[in-house]
Design an enzyme around this catalytic site. Structure first.
Site, short mmCIF file in Angstrom:
data_model
loop_
_atom_site.label_atom_id
_atom_site.label_comp_id
_atom_site.label_asym_id
_atom_site.label_seq_id
_atom_site.Cartn_x
_atom_site.Cartn_y
_atom_site.Cartn_z
N CYS A 215 -7.62 8.99 -4.58
CA CYS A 215 -7.26 10.02 -5.55
C CYS A 215 -5.84 10.51 -5.30
O CYS A 215 -5.22 10.18 -4.30
CB CYS A 215 -8.21 11.20 -5.42
SG CYS A 215 -9.92 10.72 -5.55
N GLY B 93 -5.63 7.20 -9.67
CA GLY B 93 -6.97 7.47 -10.19
C GLY B 93 -6.93 7.71 -11.66
O GLY B 93 -6.18 8.57 -12.14
N ASN C 255 -8.44 14.17 -1.38
CA ASN C 255 -8.23 12.72 -1.37
C ASN C 255 -8.68 12.21 -0.01
O ASN C 255 -8.21 12.68 1.01
CB ASN C 255 -6.75 12.40 -1.60
CG ASN C 255 -6.41 10.92 -1.43
OD1 ASN C 255 -5.29 10.58 -1.05
ND2 ASN C 255 -7.34 10.03 -1.68
N GLY C 256 -9.61 11.26 -0.03
CA GLY C 256 -10.11 10.72 1.23
C GLY C 256 -11.60 10.58 1.18
O GLY C 256 -12.19 10.56 0.09
N TYR D 117 -0.61 -1.94 -1.26
CA TYR D 117 -1.03 -1.97 -2.65
C TYR D 117 -0.97 -0.62 -3.37
O TYR D 117 -0.56 -0.55 -4.52
CB TYR D 117 -2.48 -2.48 -2.74
CG TYR D 117 -3.11 -2.25 -4.09
CD1 TYR D 117 -2.81 -3.07 -5.17
CD2 TYR D 117 -3.99 -1.19 -4.31
CE1 TYR D 117 -3.37 -2.86 -6.43
CE2 TYR D 117 -4.55 -0.96 -5.56
CZ TYR D 117 -4.24 -1.80 -6.61
OH TYR D 117 -4.78 -1.58 -7.84
N CYS E 51 -13.42 -0.44 3.48
CA CYS E 51 -12.74 0.77 3.95
C CYS E 51 -13.70 1.94 3.85
O CYS E 51 -14.35 2.13 2.83
CB CYS E 51 -11.51 1.05 3.09
SG CYS E 51 -10.68 2.58 3.55
N CYS F 242 -9.31 -2.65 7.26
CA CYS F 242 -9.68 -3.57 6.17
C CYS F 242 -9.28 -5.01 6.48
O CYS F 242 -9.82 -5.95 5.91
CB CYS F 242 -9.08 -3.11 4.84
SG CYS F 242 -7.32 -2.77 4.88
P1 AMP Z 1 -9.94 -9.46 -6.87
O1 AMP Z 1 -9.91 -10.04 -8.23
O2 AMP Z 1 -11.22 -8.72 -6.60
O3 AMP Z 1 -9.61 -10.43 -5.79
O4 AMP Z 1 -8.85 -8.30 -6.83
C1 AMP Z 1 -7.57 -8.55 -6.38
C2 AMP Z 1 -6.59 -7.77 -7.20
O5 AMP Z 1 -6.95 -6.40 -7.23
C3 AMP Z 1 -5.19 -7.87 -6.63
O6 AMP Z 1 -4.33 -8.22 -7.68
C4 AMP Z 1 -4.89 -6.49 -6.08
O7 AMP Z 1 -3.58 -6.10 -6.44
C5 AMP Z 1 -5.90 -5.58 -6.73
N1 AMP Z 1 -6.53 -4.64 -5.79
C6 AMP Z 1 -6.67 -4.75 -4.48
N2 AMP Z 1 -7.32 -3.69 -3.95
C7 AMP Z 1 -7.60 -2.87 -4.98
C8 AMP Z 1 -8.24 -1.61 -5.09
N3 AMP Z 1 -8.73 -0.99 -4.03
N4 AMP Z 1 -8.33 -1.07 -6.32
C9 AMP Z 1 -7.86 -1.70 -7.40
N5 AMP Z 1 -7.25 -2.90 -7.35
C10 AMP Z 1 -7.10 -3.49 -6.16
#
Ligand code: AMP
Length: 450
Positions: free
Chosen positions: A9, A35, A109-110, A249, A389, A443
């Site tokens: 968040c 978020g 947030n957390g 990310y 996580c 992670c």
């Molecule tokens: P996936 O299709 O499940 O492998 O998701 C990978 C994609 O989701 C990558 O392009 C990341 O940039 C993005 N991503 C990674 N972690 C998160 C997260 N916690 N929330 C939203 N998107 C994520």
């Protein structure tokens, strides 16, 4: 019971500014990437706390009419991102309550790691919960504390919770900010006009014209009172364990998080990736938007031209939160499309920040191959995501994390790439200039701190 986590968040607090609610609104706008599920603001006018919150984006939840109702010189705000399934408005923040000392509003947030334990003990003791949010634990702990002052009750309450938290509290006339002892989630302090701002990311400061002062320290409580400089009380600090995924990310590239610029950190990851995982190719393509800074780094370090070969449609939400695999597949296709004439017959390196379930990479590689790419080499600017996580990033359980269940070679086959390589943890640490083990990498390593 459905868990409602205050993951990923954004929080903001504005103290002593005549446009407090509007500044919270703009700050939340800048931090919308943290978020998109719900947004809310509470304001304090010295007599009463006013709260407006709803599901949806900041721009949908608020308009001029609503903002003008949020009167007062201080305000706190929140944007919420949580796992699918929690669609109750009750689970939006700020959480607001009346209790024996008056009124209180909280944003968080957390993620508390002992939330269930604390909640069950409170329920046994007669507490009645209105939401599934772990943040509500704090309301009850504060209301039940035998201390006379809110400050001491907050100290009491945060002493009973464990985990990751960046919190902002507001009473009718005071504001309080607290960061957990490890500083998992970011929280920065700035000056705006004659007042103060605390926010998850400094990109909020840039938008509202605030000046960055410093980060709220891990384990620090800041108290904001009229006509006084913020008072700092150190509660309990540990060796910092900042969330590495903020740099990989989550945070916005124009923010300085944990004292360092996010864009620069991501670019460094790309440079390290090019050094460790070279491959002959005609061009480097980012998966937009997350992969852009690291693809620039990769391109500069390798000398292979950078191209924006995949376009992103910005008008649809993130794909990650969709509950079914079918919907996720469709949304990736809606979101990303390759430039055929650029890619046809070319050997391309595709850079993304992470692979979680593998859906996105597989889909993108198919799109590129269908567009005529001769070879597709996937490079990931972080290590394999092997462990969930518990400190506030929304990752699926281990069974859905592809890297927890498959070797790199098997993942490469699954996503149908010609080659796949990740950044290793040492190179990641070099990228963020970490020499003293100040990051949480659970992670990627499974080394949990709590
Ligand atoms: P996936 O299709 O499940 O492998 O998701 C990978 C994609 O989701 C990558 O392009 C990341 O940039 C993005 N991503 C990674 N972690 C998160 C997260 N916690 N929330 C939203 N998107 C994520």
């Amino acid at each position: 019971m459905e868990r409602a986590l205050n993951e990923e968040c954004a929080v903001v607090g504005i103290f002593n500014h005549k446009e407090a609610s509007r500044l919270s609104y703009f700050s939340l706008h800048a931090m919308q990437h943290r978020g998109q599920e719900a947004a809310g603001i509470s304001s304090g006018d010295g007599v009463k706390i006013h709260t407006i919150k709803d599901r949806g984006l900041v721009s949908r939840v608020f308009d001029e009419g609503k903002l003008s109702k949020l009167e007062g010189h201080m305000s706190i705000g929140h944007t919420r991102y949580s796992t699918a399934g929690n669609d109750s408005i009750l689970d939006a923040q700020p959480v607001h309550a009346n209790y024996d000392l008056g009124q209180l509003s909280i944003v968080h947030n957390g993620n508390f790691t002992n939330a269930a334990e604390v909640r069950n003990a409170l329920i046994k003791d007669g507490a009645i919960f209105q939401t599934f949010m772990d943040t509500e634990n704090l309301i009850h702990l504060i209301a039940r504390s035998d201390k006379l002052k809110l400050k001491d009750r907050i100290i009491d309450a945060v002493g009973k919770v464990e985990g990751a938290y960046s919190l902002v509290f507001q009473s009718r006339s005071k504001m309080f900010a607290v960061r957990d002892p490890y500083g998992f989630r970011p929280l920065s302090l700035g000056r705006v006009g004659d007042g103060y701002v605390v926010a998850s990311e400094t990109c909020a400061f840039d938008l509202i014209g605030a000046t960055f002062m410093r980060d709220v320290l891990p384990g620090e409580l800041l108290i904001f009172e009229k006509d006084k400089a913020p008072q700092s009380i150190m509660l309990h600090a540990e060796q910092p364990k900042h969330c590495i995924f903020e740099h990989v990310y989550f945070a916005r590239p124009d923010s300085d998080v944990f004292g360092q610029n996010v864009y620069q950190m991501r670019k460094n990851m790309g440079i390290e990736l090019a050094k460790a995982q070279p491959v002959e190719a005609d061009m480097v393509l980012p998966v937009p938007d997350g992969g852009i800074p690291s693809a620039i780094g990769y391109s500069q370090a390798s000398g292979i031209p950078f191209e924006m070969g995949i376009m992103r449609n910005h008008y649809i939400g993130r794909t990650f939160i969709e509950p079914t695999q079918e919907m996720r597949d469709l949304k990736v296709k809606m979101k990303l499309s390759p430039i055929k004439s650029l890619i046809e017959g070319k050997r391309v390196i595709v850079i993304d920040d992470s692979i979680v379930r593998g859906t996105t990479s597989r889909r993108i590689i198919r799109l590129l191959k269908n567009a005529g790419a001769a070879e597709v080499h996937m490079r990931i600017s972080s290590p394999p995501t092997t462990d969930p996580c518990y400190y506030g990033v929304d990752t699926p359980d281990k069974e859905n994390l592809i890297a927890a269940n498959m070797s790199v070679e098997d993942i490469c086959n699954f996503i149908e790439a010609d080659s796949l390589a990740y950044l290793d943890n040492d190179a990641l640490m070099r990228s963020v200039n970490s020499t003293e083990d100040t990051y949480c990498t659970a992670c990627f390593t499974g080394n949990y701190i709590l």
